[in-house]
Every structure is written in C-alpha cells, then in structure tokens.
Write an enzyme that holds these catalytic residues in place. Structure first.
Site, PDB file in Angstrom:
ATOM      1  CG  ASN A  61      30.010 -19.766   7.593  1.00  0.00           C
ATOM      2  OD1 ASN A  61      30.512 -21.121   9.619  1.00  0.00           O
ATOM      3  ND2 ASN A  61      30.097 -18.894   8.314  1.00  0.00           N
ATOM      4  CE  LYS A  76      26.573 -18.411   9.582  1.00  0.00           C
ATOM      5  NZ  LYS A  76      25.730 -17.475  10.441  1.00  0.00           N
ATOM      6  CG  HIS A  80      30.999 -15.068  10.571  1.00  0.00           C
ATOM      7  ND1 HIS A  80      29.752 -14.430  11.532  1.00  0.00           N
ATOM      8  CD2 HIS A  80      30.488 -15.154   9.109  1.00  0.00           C
ATOM      9  CE1 HIS A  80      28.847 -14.704  10.508  1.00  0.00           C
ATOM     10  NE2 HIS A  80      28.977 -15.385   9.384  1.00  0.00           N
ATOM     11  CD  GLU A 107      27.391 -16.238  13.089  1.00  0.00           C
ATOM     12  OE1 GLU A 107      28.117 -17.370  12.956  1.00  0.00           O
ATOM     13  OE2 GLU A 107      26.146 -15.984  12.386  1.00  0.00           O
ATOM     14  CD  GLU A 164      29.348 -12.973   5.730  1.00  0.00           C
ATOM     15  OE1 GLU A 164      29.150 -13.367   5.182  1.00  0.00           O
ATOM     16  OE2 GLU A 164      29.865 -12.995   6.798  1.00  0.00           O
ATOM     17  N   GLY A 217      21.132 -14.137   8.635  1.00  0.00           N
ATOM     18  CA  GLY A 217      20.828 -14.659   9.310  1.00  0.00           C
ATOM     19  C   GLY A 217      19.365 -14.242  10.072  1.00  0.00           C
ATOM     20  CB  SER A 272      19.348 -12.924   4.294  1.00  0.00           C
ATOM     21  OG  SER A 272      19.344 -13.347   5.500  1.00  0.00           O
TER      22      SER A 272
HETATM   23  P1  PGA Z   1      23.342 -16.729   6.321  1.00  0.00           P
HETATM   24  O1  PGA Z   1      24.716 -16.559   7.011  1.00  0.00           O
HETATM   25  O2  PGA Z   1      23.217 -16.906   4.756  1.00  0.00           O
HETATM   26  O3  PGA Z   1      22.611 -17.345   6.794  1.00  0.00           O
HETATM   27  O4  PGA Z   1      22.429 -14.988   6.281  1.00  0.00           O
HETATM   28  C1  PGA Z   1      26.298 -15.755   6.043  1.00  0.00           C
HETATM   29  C2  PGA Z   1      27.677 -15.857   6.710  1.00  0.00           C
HETATM   30  O5  PGA Z   1      27.335 -15.662   8.390  1.00  0.00           O
HETATM   31  O6  PGA Z   1      28.026 -15.928   6.433  1.00  0.00           O
END
Ligand code: PGA
Length: 250
Positions: free
Chosen positions: A9, A11, A94, A96, A166, A172, A212
């Site tokens: 992803n 983003k 997601h 976010e 997730e 993140g 992560s």
């Molecule tokens: P990350 O993000 O690997 O940077 O923690 C995962 C995601 O948002 O799908």
C-alpha cells in the site's frame, strides 16, 4: 488452497516518475511461485502502473473508490473508472480512511457491494485501536467490523474478498503485533467466518496481517497457520525490503 499474498500500500507517496522507477526495479526481481504480489499506487499513477505491468505477475490495486457508479461527486473515482485503466482490485476500509475521512462500516458495506457488482476483488481492512486492546475488547470490535462491513455478502461473494487485519496501533508505528497476537486474531476471524458461513468457506479466505511488517519480522508472522501474507505500508516503498517480505514465506 487459499492464496499467499503480499500487497504494498503505497499510500500518498511516489509521483509518476517515482512510481515508474519503483515498478521497473520490482520487474527485474523474481516473484516466487505461489505468492500473489500486489501494489497500490495512488490514483494518478494507476494507468502507468497497469501499462508497465501488462503480462507481469504483479497486480495493481487502487487504495479506495466511491460507492456510486457515477454522478455529481466532485473529486471522487468510481469502480468503472478504475476498471477502464486496468485495475480490478481495490483496498477498502483502511484505518486511515476510517479515521481521517470518517468512513463508517455502513459506507464500507456499500463500497464493497459496488466493487463486487463491478466484478472487482476487494482487500478489506479492519482492526482494533489501541484503547480497544487495552480494554480487552479487540475481538468484539473486529467481529463488529466484519459483521457490519461484510456479512451482507453471500458465501460466493467471498471468492473476491481478501481480508487484511491491521491493528491500528501497529500501523506506521514500528510496533508490530507479535506473531502469536496475529495468529490469535486471524484464527478468531476464521472462526467467525465459519460460524456465519461454513468451515469450508472460512478456510478459503486469505487473511493478511498489516502493521509494521518489515523484512526482519515477516517470516515469523507469515509462518503462522492462519496468516496468509501481509499488507505492507512503509516497507513497500523500498524495492529491496518489499521483495524480502515477498520472499519471507517458508
Ligand atoms: P505500515 O502500514 O506497514 O507502514 O505499518 C501498513 C498499512 O497501513 O497497510
């Protein structure tokens, strides 16, 4: 047999030239047989991505889409538009999108239905927040997200659903769920699907872990029985790290 999947992803990262460069680097790597690899660049770079990846075993996904087929929704993108540039996979839900754009379970249920009507495959994200886990309600939260977002679907619809668990506290942050925590939740998700649909169906759904995932922890997480791969944020922007994760299945 359910699929092993690693999806990146991207983003809101990578302009057009950065997108092309990253794809060119990915294209010279060997993809292990049996692993489905996906990348999700931003909308403006989807056409470049699908054009570069014609006949190459990396699937291009979108990061979002609108629930309507067309109309007066300034700034939005429909499933049909995505399909017209060769994209038939979409990430929905997601954390976010849920947090910053206020996407609710009800809205996501609509988006999922629209995507399936358009014969797209959905990578459906969900997971608890830190305070849910500290209060011991992570299983209830996850069950509710599944029920509200996806349980209107028929068993057959699930051929086109990939789940991505997730935990929000791990996205993140550099803090990963332990492989045991991931396995515990994935097994719970599969049991929840089995109760609603059937054991056979639940065994066929790929459940990815996200939050992560890095080259140094992917193998241990992917080694767990109910973890079928990962949705990768930060580490997917670096070809070497991403490919190390793609190769982490044992
Ligand atoms: P990350 O993000 O690997 O940077 O923690 C995962 C995601 O948002 O799908």
């Amino acid at each position: 047999m359910r699929k092993q999947i690693v999806a990146g992803n991207w983003k809101m990262n990578c302009d057009l030239s950065e997108t092309k460069n990253l794809i060119q680097v990915l294209k010279v790597q060997d993809i292990p047989s049996g692993v489905s690899v996906m990348i999700a660049p931003t909308y403006t770079n989807l056409l470049a991505a699908t054009s570069l990846l014609v006949d190459y075993p990396i699937t291009v996904a979108a990061q979002n889409m609108h629930q309507s087929a067309s109309g007066a929704f300034t700034g939005e993108i429909s499933a049909g538009m995505l399909k017209s540039v060769g994209v038939d996979h979409v990430i929905l839900g997601h954390s976010e999108r849920r947090a910053y754009f206020k996407e609710t379970d009800a809205l996501l249920a609509e988006k999922v239905s629209t995507a399936l009507e358009q014969e797209m495959t959905v990578i459906f994200c969900f997971g608890e927040e830190l305070q849910d886990r500290t209060h011991g309600r992570e299983f209830d939260v996850v069950k509710n997200q599944l029920q509200n977002g996806l349980f209107h679907l028929s068993g057959g619809d699930w051929n086109n659903i990939i789940l991505a668990y997730e935990p929000v506290w791990a996205i993140g942050t550099g803090e990963t769920a332990t492989p045991e925590q991931a396995q515990e939740m994935h097994a719970f998700i599969r049991r929840t699907l089995a109760e609603k649909y059937s054991d056979e169906m639940a065994q066929e759904v790929s459940i990815l872990y996200g939050g992560s995932v890095k080259p140094n922890n992917a193998a241990e997480i992917f080694g767990k029985e109910d973890v079928d791969g990962g949705l990768i944020g930060g580490a997917s922007l670096d070809a070497e790290s991403f490919m190390a994760i793609v190769n982490a299945f044992v």
